[in-house]
Design a protein around this motif. Sequence first.
Motif, PDB file in Angstrom:
ATOM      1  N   THR A 169       8.873  -3.237  -7.975  1.00 46.23           N
ATOM      2  CA  THR A 169      10.032  -4.122  -8.059  1.00 46.23           C
ATOM      3  C   THR A 169      10.540  -4.266  -6.619  1.00 46.23           C
ATOM      4  OG1 THR A 169      11.679  -2.647  -8.757  1.00 46.23           O
ATOM      5  CG2 THR A 169      10.846  -4.231 -10.327  1.00 46.23           C
ATOM      6  N   ASP A 170       9.969  -3.378  -5.551  1.00 46.98           N
ATOM      7  CA  ASP A 170      10.464  -3.330  -4.374  1.00 46.98           C
ATOM      8  C   ASP A 170       9.124  -3.634  -3.458  1.00 46.98           C
ATOM      9  OD1 ASP A 170       9.049  -0.819  -4.691  1.00 46.98           O
ATOM     10  OD2 ASP A 170      10.172   0.421  -3.835  1.00 46.98           O
ATOM     11  N   ALA A 171       8.459  -4.476  -3.753  1.00 42.42           N
ATOM     12  CA  ALA A 171       7.453  -5.121  -3.080  1.00 42.42           C
ATOM     13  C   ALA A 171       7.645  -6.155  -2.287  1.00 42.42           C
ATOM     14  CB  ALA A 171       6.290  -5.476  -3.929  1.00 42.42           C
ATOM     15  N   TYR A 172       6.699  -6.755  -1.340  1.00 42.77           N
ATOM     16  CA  TYR A 172       7.102  -7.950  -0.646  1.00 42.77           C
ATOM     17  C   TYR A 172       5.667  -8.838  -0.432  1.00 42.77           C
ATOM     18  CZ  TYR A 172       5.568  -4.388   2.490  1.00 42.77           C
ATOM     19  OH  TYR A 172       5.054  -3.159   2.989  1.00 42.77           O
ATOM     20  N   GLU A 173       5.800  -9.882  -0.252  1.00 44.69           N
ATOM     21  CA  GLU A 173       4.656 -10.942  -0.095  1.00 44.69           C
ATOM     22  C   GLU A 173       4.280 -10.772   1.475  1.00 44.69           C
ATOM     23  OE1 GLU A 173       5.998 -14.652  -0.890  1.00 44.69           O
ATOM     24  OE2 GLU A 173       5.883 -14.414  -3.098  1.00 44.69           O
ATOM     25  N   PRO A 174       3.239 -11.022   1.663  1.00 41.67           N
ATOM     26  CA  PRO A 174       2.574 -10.998   3.117  1.00 41.67           C
ATOM     27  C   PRO A 174       3.500 -12.170   3.794  1.00 41.67           C
ATOM     28  CG  PRO A 174       0.580 -11.131   1.810  1.00 41.67           C
ATOM     29  CD  PRO A 174       2.025 -11.217   0.821  1.00 41.67           C
ATOM     30  N   ASN A 175       3.551 -12.018   5.313  1.00 39.79           N
ATOM     31  CA  ASN A 175       4.195 -13.062   6.104  1.00 39.79           C
ATOM     32  C   ASN A 175       3.339 -14.256   6.212  1.00 39.79           C
ATOM     33  OD1 ASN A 175       6.565 -11.607   6.629  1.00 39.79           O
ATOM     34  ND2 ASN A 175       5.465 -10.408   8.306  1.00 39.79           N
ATOM     35  N   VAL A 176       2.242 -14.009   6.429  1.00 29.52           N
ATOM     36  CA  VAL A 176       1.178 -14.979   6.530  1.00 29.52           C
ATOM     37  C   VAL A 176       0.095 -15.052   5.466  1.00 29.52           C
ATOM     38  CG1 VAL A 176      -0.568 -16.137   8.101  1.00 29.52           C
ATOM     39  CG2 VAL A 176       1.263 -14.872   9.105  1.00 29.52           C
TER      40      VAL A 176
ATOM     41  N   GLY B 142       2.793  -7.984   7.567  1.00 26.47           N
ATOM     42  CA  GLY B 142       2.561  -7.474   8.950  1.00 26.47           C
ATOM     43  C   GLY B 142       1.759  -6.235   8.939  1.00 26.47           C
ATOM     44  N   THR B 143       2.308  -5.162   9.721  1.00 27.10           N
ATOM     45  CA  THR B 143       1.782  -4.047   9.834  1.00 27.10           C
ATOM     46  C   THR B 143       2.425  -3.004   8.655  1.00 27.10           C
ATOM     47  OG1 THR B 143       2.922  -3.370  11.587  1.00 27.10           O
ATOM     48  CG2 THR B 143       1.124  -4.268  12.015  1.00 27.10           C
ATOM     49  N   SER B 144       3.443  -3.280   7.797  1.00 31.93           N
ATOM     50  CA  SER B 144       3.788  -2.355   6.953  1.00 31.93           C
ATOM     51  C   SER B 144       3.099  -2.691   5.591  1.00 31.93           C
ATOM     52  CB  SER B 144       5.249  -3.031   6.781  1.00 31.93           C
ATOM     53  OG  SER B 144       6.234  -2.843   8.087  1.00 31.93           O
ATOM     54  N   THR B 145       3.025  -1.671   4.895  1.00 28.50           N
ATOM     55  CA  THR B 145       2.422  -1.743   3.423  1.00 28.50           C
ATOM     56  C   THR B 145       2.973  -1.145   2.468  1.00 28.50           C
ATOM     57  OG1 THR B 145       0.143  -0.959   2.529  1.00 28.50           O
ATOM     58  CG2 THR B 145       1.190   0.757   4.015  1.00 28.50           C
ATOM     59  N   ILE B 146       2.705  -1.714   1.542  1.00 24.64           N
ATOM     60  CA  ILE B 146       3.358  -1.038   0.120  1.00 24.64           C
ATOM     61  C   ILE B 146       2.189  -0.582  -0.747  1.00 24.64           C
ATOM     62  CG2 ILE B 146       4.274  -3.143  -0.717  1.00 24.64           C
ATOM     63  CD1 ILE B 146       6.659  -1.501  -1.756  1.00 24.64           C
ATOM     64  N   LYS B 147       2.063   0.148  -1.205  1.00 23.90           N
ATOM     65  CA  LYS B 147       0.884   0.403  -2.275  1.00 23.90           C
ATOM     66  C   LYS B 147       1.372   0.545  -3.510  1.00 23.90           C
ATOM     67  CE  LYS B 147      -2.473   2.868  -0.825  1.00 23.90           C
ATOM     68  NZ  LYS B 147      -3.477   3.922  -0.330  1.00 23.90           N
ATOM     69  N   PHE B 148       0.510   0.013  -4.632  1.00 22.44           N
ATOM     70  CA  PHE B 148       0.912  -0.095  -5.943  1.00 22.44           C
ATOM     71  C   PHE B 148      -0.392   0.768  -6.483  1.00 22.44           C
ATOM     72  CE2 PHE B 148       2.655  -1.031 -10.040  1.00 22.44           C
ATOM     73  CZ  PHE B 148       1.462  -1.402 -11.077  1.00 22.44           C
ATOM     74  N   LEU B 149       0.009   1.750  -7.388  1.00 19.09           N
ATOM     75  CA  LEU B 149      -1.125   2.294  -7.983  1.00 19.09           C
ATOM     76  C   LEU B 149      -1.293   2.150  -9.441  1.00 19.09           C
ATOM     77  CD1 LEU B 149      -1.272   5.897  -6.152  1.00 19.09           C
ATOM     78  CD2 LEU B 149      -2.935   3.983  -5.950  1.00 19.09           C
ATOM     79  N   GLU B 150      -2.281   1.826 -10.007  1.00 13.35           N
ATOM     80  CA  GLU B 150      -2.325   1.611 -11.624  1.00 13.35           C
ATOM     81  C   GLU B 150      -3.141   2.938 -11.852  1.00 13.35           C
ATOM     82  OE1 GLU B 150      -4.410   0.692 -14.255  1.00 13.35           O
ATOM     83  OE2 GLU B 150      -2.391   1.104 -15.254  1.00 13.35           O
ATOM     84  N   THR B 151      -2.718   3.731 -12.745  1.00 13.93           N
ATOM     85  CA  THR B 151      -3.651   4.753 -12.953  1.00 13.93           C
ATOM     86  C   THR B 151      -4.182   4.989 -14.438  1.00 13.93           C
ATOM     87  OG1 THR B 151      -1.664   6.249 -13.742  1.00 13.93           O
ATOM     88  CG2 THR B 151      -2.349   6.421 -11.413  1.00 13.93           C
ATOM     89  N   SER B 152      -4.251   3.761 -15.103  1.00 10.67           N
ATOM     90  CA  SER B 152      -4.802   3.658 -16.275  1.00 10.67           C
ATOM     91  C   SER B 152      -6.352   3.773 -15.951  1.00 10.67           C
ATOM     92  CB  SER B 152      -4.524   2.336 -17.124  1.00 10.67           C
ATOM     93  OG  SER B 152      -3.264   2.339 -17.421  1.00 10.67           O
ATOM     94  N   ASN B 153      -7.189   4.414 -17.169  1.00  9.89           N
ATOM     95  CA  ASN B 153      -8.702   4.400 -17.043  1.00  9.89           C
ATOM     96  C   ASN B 153      -9.334   3.078 -16.642  1.00  9.89           C
ATOM     97  OD1 ASN B 153      -8.102   7.310 -17.038  1.00  9.89           O
ATOM     98  ND2 ASN B 153      -8.367   7.317 -19.245  1.00  9.89           N
ATOM     99  N   PHE B 154      -9.974   3.021 -15.749  1.00 17.30           N
ATOM    100  CA  PHE B 154     -10.928   1.986 -15.460  1.00 17.30           C
ATOM    101  C   PHE B 154     -12.255   2.395 -15.384  1.00 17.30           C
ATOM    102  CE2 PHE B 154      -7.060  -0.078 -13.981  1.00 17.30           C
ATOM    103  CZ  PHE B 154      -7.052  -1.457 -14.327  1.00 17.30           C
ATOM    104  N   ASP B 155     -12.972   1.798 -16.529  1.00 20.72           N
ATOM    105  CA  ASP B 155     -14.408   2.454 -16.668  1.00 20.72           C
ATOM    106  C   ASP B 155     -15.341   1.512 -15.816  1.00 20.72           C
ATOM    107  OD1 ASP B 155     -16.817   3.439 -17.501  1.00 20.72           O
ATOM    108  OD2 ASP B 155     -16.471   3.399 -19.246  1.00 20.72           O
ATOM    109  N   SER B 156     -16.061   2.168 -14.732  1.00 16.87           N
ATOM    110  CA  SER B 156     -16.825   1.318 -14.031  1.00 16.87           C
ATOM    111  C   SER B 156     -18.157   0.845 -14.550  1.00 16.87           C
ATOM    112  CB  SER B 156     -17.273   2.170 -12.691  1.00 16.87           C
ATOM    113  OG  SER B 156     -17.863   3.371 -13.037  1.00 16.87           O
TER     114      SER B 156
END
Length: 86
Positions: free
Chosen positions: A74-81, A32-46
Amino acid sequence: RVFDFSNGHPSDNVQLINVGTTSTISWVVWQGTSTIKFLETSNFDSSTWTHVVATVSGTNMKIYKNGVLAGTKTDAYEPNVLTRTQ
């Protein structure tokens, strides 16, 4: 952005984005309008091809880099739609 599947902002969106000009990848899921963000900070070379997979199932988010698990949440969720209209 690597990909952005959405119904408009913010409405059950899923996004895989690079953070600005950094080498950080952000895996974002909206419920819905709630967000959870997962950050992966390993180096990604463009300048190098990298195989990235991001998953969400129930409360588990995972991101893989070149076939290797790079992080979990482990405290994420799936989109409603899950059906996209745009």
